[in-house]
Design an enzyme around this catalytic site. Sequence first.
Site, PDB file in Angstrom:
ATOM      1  N   CYS A  54      46.681  62.041   0.696  1.00  0.00           N
ATOM      2  CA  CYS A  54      47.666  62.494   1.676  1.00  0.00           C
ATOM      3  C   CYS A  54      48.285  63.819   1.249  1.00  0.00           C
ATOM      4  O   CYS A  54      48.827  63.934   0.150  1.00  0.00           O
ATOM      5  CB  CYS A  54      48.760  61.431   1.821  1.00  0.00           C
ATOM      6  SG  CYS A  54      50.145  61.960   2.842  1.00  0.00           S
ATOM      7  N   TYR A  85      45.690  67.021  13.801  1.00  0.00           N
ATOM      8  CA  TYR A  85      45.858  65.946  12.828  1.00  0.00           C
ATOM      9  C   TYR A  85      45.243  64.646  13.343  1.00  0.00           C
ATOM     10  O   TYR A  85      44.561  63.921  12.599  1.00  0.00           O
ATOM     11  CB  TYR A  85      47.344  65.753  12.537  1.00  0.00           C
ATOM     12  CG  TYR A  85      47.651  64.566  11.668  1.00  0.00           C
ATOM     13  CD1 TYR A  85      47.249  64.533  10.339  1.00  0.00           C
ATOM     14  CD2 TYR A  85      48.351  63.465  12.174  1.00  0.00           C
ATOM     15  CE1 TYR A  85      47.527  63.441   9.533  1.00  0.00           C
ATOM     16  CE2 TYR A  85      48.634  62.374  11.374  1.00  0.00           C
ATOM     17  CZ  TYR A  85      48.224  62.362  10.051  1.00  0.00           C
ATOM     18  OH  TYR A  85      48.500  61.282   9.262  1.00  0.00           O
ATOM     19  N   GLU A  97      42.132  66.270   4.021  1.00  0.00           N
ATOM     20  CA  GLU A  97      43.460  66.870   3.953  1.00  0.00           C
ATOM     21  C   GLU A  97      43.584  67.659   2.646  1.00  0.00           C
ATOM     22  O   GLU A  97      43.287  67.129   1.570  1.00  0.00           O
ATOM     23  CB  GLU A  97      44.542  65.790   4.011  1.00  0.00           C
ATOM     24  CG  GLU A  97      44.579  65.037   5.328  1.00  0.00           C
ATOM     25  CD  GLU A  97      45.747  64.064   5.412  1.00  0.00           C
ATOM     26  OE1 GLU A  97      46.677  64.171   4.582  1.00  0.00           O
ATOM     27  OE2 GLU A  97      45.730  63.199   6.305  1.00  0.00           O
ATOM     28  N   ASP A 132      45.430  54.468   1.532  1.00  0.00           N
ATOM     29  CA  ASP A 132      45.013  55.444   2.542  1.00  0.00           C
ATOM     30  C   ASP A 132      43.495  55.515   2.534  1.00  0.00           C
ATOM     31  O   ASP A 132      42.894  55.998   1.564  1.00  0.00           O
ATOM     32  CB  ASP A 132      45.602  56.827   2.246  1.00  0.00           C
ATOM     33  CG  ASP A 132      47.117  56.855   2.404  1.00  0.00           C
ATOM     34  OD1 ASP A 132      47.634  56.102   3.250  1.00  0.00           O
ATOM     35  OD2 ASP A 132      47.772  57.636   1.700  1.00  0.00           O
ATOM     36  N   TYR A 137      40.793  61.495   3.172  1.00  0.00           N
ATOM     37  CA  TYR A 137      41.496  61.295   1.907  1.00  0.00           C
ATOM     38  C   TYR A 137      40.579  61.492   0.704  1.00  0.00           C
ATOM     39  O   TYR A 137      40.952  61.162  -0.421  1.00  0.00           O
ATOM     40  CB  TYR A 137      42.123  59.901   1.868  1.00  0.00           C
ATOM     41  CG  TYR A 137      43.136  59.669   2.954  1.00  0.00           C
ATOM     42  CD1 TYR A 137      44.295  60.443   3.030  1.00  0.00           C
ATOM     43  CD2 TYR A 137      42.937  58.702   3.938  1.00  0.00           C
ATOM     44  CE1 TYR A 137      45.221  60.251   4.034  1.00  0.00           C
ATOM     45  CE2 TYR A 137      43.863  58.495   4.938  1.00  0.00           C
ATOM     46  CZ  TYR A 137      45.002  59.274   4.991  1.00  0.00           C
ATOM     47  OH  TYR A 137      45.932  59.085   5.988  1.00  0.00           O
ATOM     48  N   CYS A 201      54.887  59.242   0.050  1.00  0.00           N
ATOM     49  CA  CYS A 201      54.035  59.971  -0.896  1.00  0.00           C
ATOM     50  C   CYS A 201      53.082  58.959  -1.515  1.00  0.00           C
ATOM     51  O   CYS A 201      53.514  58.076  -2.255  1.00  0.00           O
ATOM     52  CB  CYS A 201      54.861  60.661  -1.975  1.00  0.00           C
ATOM     53  SG  CYS A 201      53.844  61.451  -3.255  1.00  0.00           S
ATOM     54  N   CYS A 210      43.739  64.995 -18.390  1.00  0.00           N
ATOM     55  CA  CYS A 210      42.542  65.786 -18.136  1.00  0.00           C
ATOM     56  C   CYS A 210      42.413  66.863 -19.198  1.00  0.00           C
ATOM     57  O   CYS A 210      43.333  67.662 -19.395  1.00  0.00           O
ATOM     58  CB  CYS A 210      42.630  66.433 -16.752  1.00  0.00           C
ATOM     59  SG  CYS A 210      41.213  67.504 -16.369  1.00  0.00           S
TER      60      CYS A 210
END
Length: 216
Positions: A54, A85, A97, A132, A137, A201, A210
């Site tokens: 998202c 959208y 997105e 999601d 996504y 969120c 990472c």
Amino acid sequence: MLFSRKPIDLPTDDTALKGRAHPIPTASTHSVYGRDLLADVPAGFERAVFGLGCFWGAERKFWQQDGVWLTRVGYAGGITPNPTYEEVCSGHTGHTEVVDVIYDPAKVTFADLVRLFFENHDPTQGMRQGNDIGTQYRSAIYVTSEDQKQIAMDMTVAYQSALAAAGHGGKVTTEVGTLTNIYFAEDYHQQYLAKNPNGYCGLGGTGVSCPVGLGV
């Protein structure tokens, strides 16, 4: 936006929605930086585009990063020109997105941004992030130079190794490609969490760091 369940197979040129010839309306000014939302990349600055679920929460992560000069959300990696959208959410445009990031490489490197990208979502989930679900996504990095592409590919391999070493199963599915088109999202999506601080969120990382730097 919440918990939407959409097709998880990408459309083809024949099955994708036709779209439109002209861009959909968007914001004129960045709600956080106060800059022209559609500004060009300043001399000496660079640009890269990231999809990590998202885009509401994803954009906030990048505008909070030192060295980032401008962010805007939109749709990339698909077929349909100038989608809305609702069309992207249908799963019939092929877009994901994304956050378009313009940054000062003297203050933040592309590798730093890729690390931010990987550490704030789970790139092994395929066509979803958490609850999601859908092609919009999926995890993606769209680059604007060959140097960026090599760094993104090297760091993808490095993060796969880091995940395996941490016992996190699953293959990194991040799509790494050259940016061709990006279509900016509607006004209300731009800097959504600045306008709605308690808004949704859906970001959630793996908890695995990472690797970045000379060892990558």
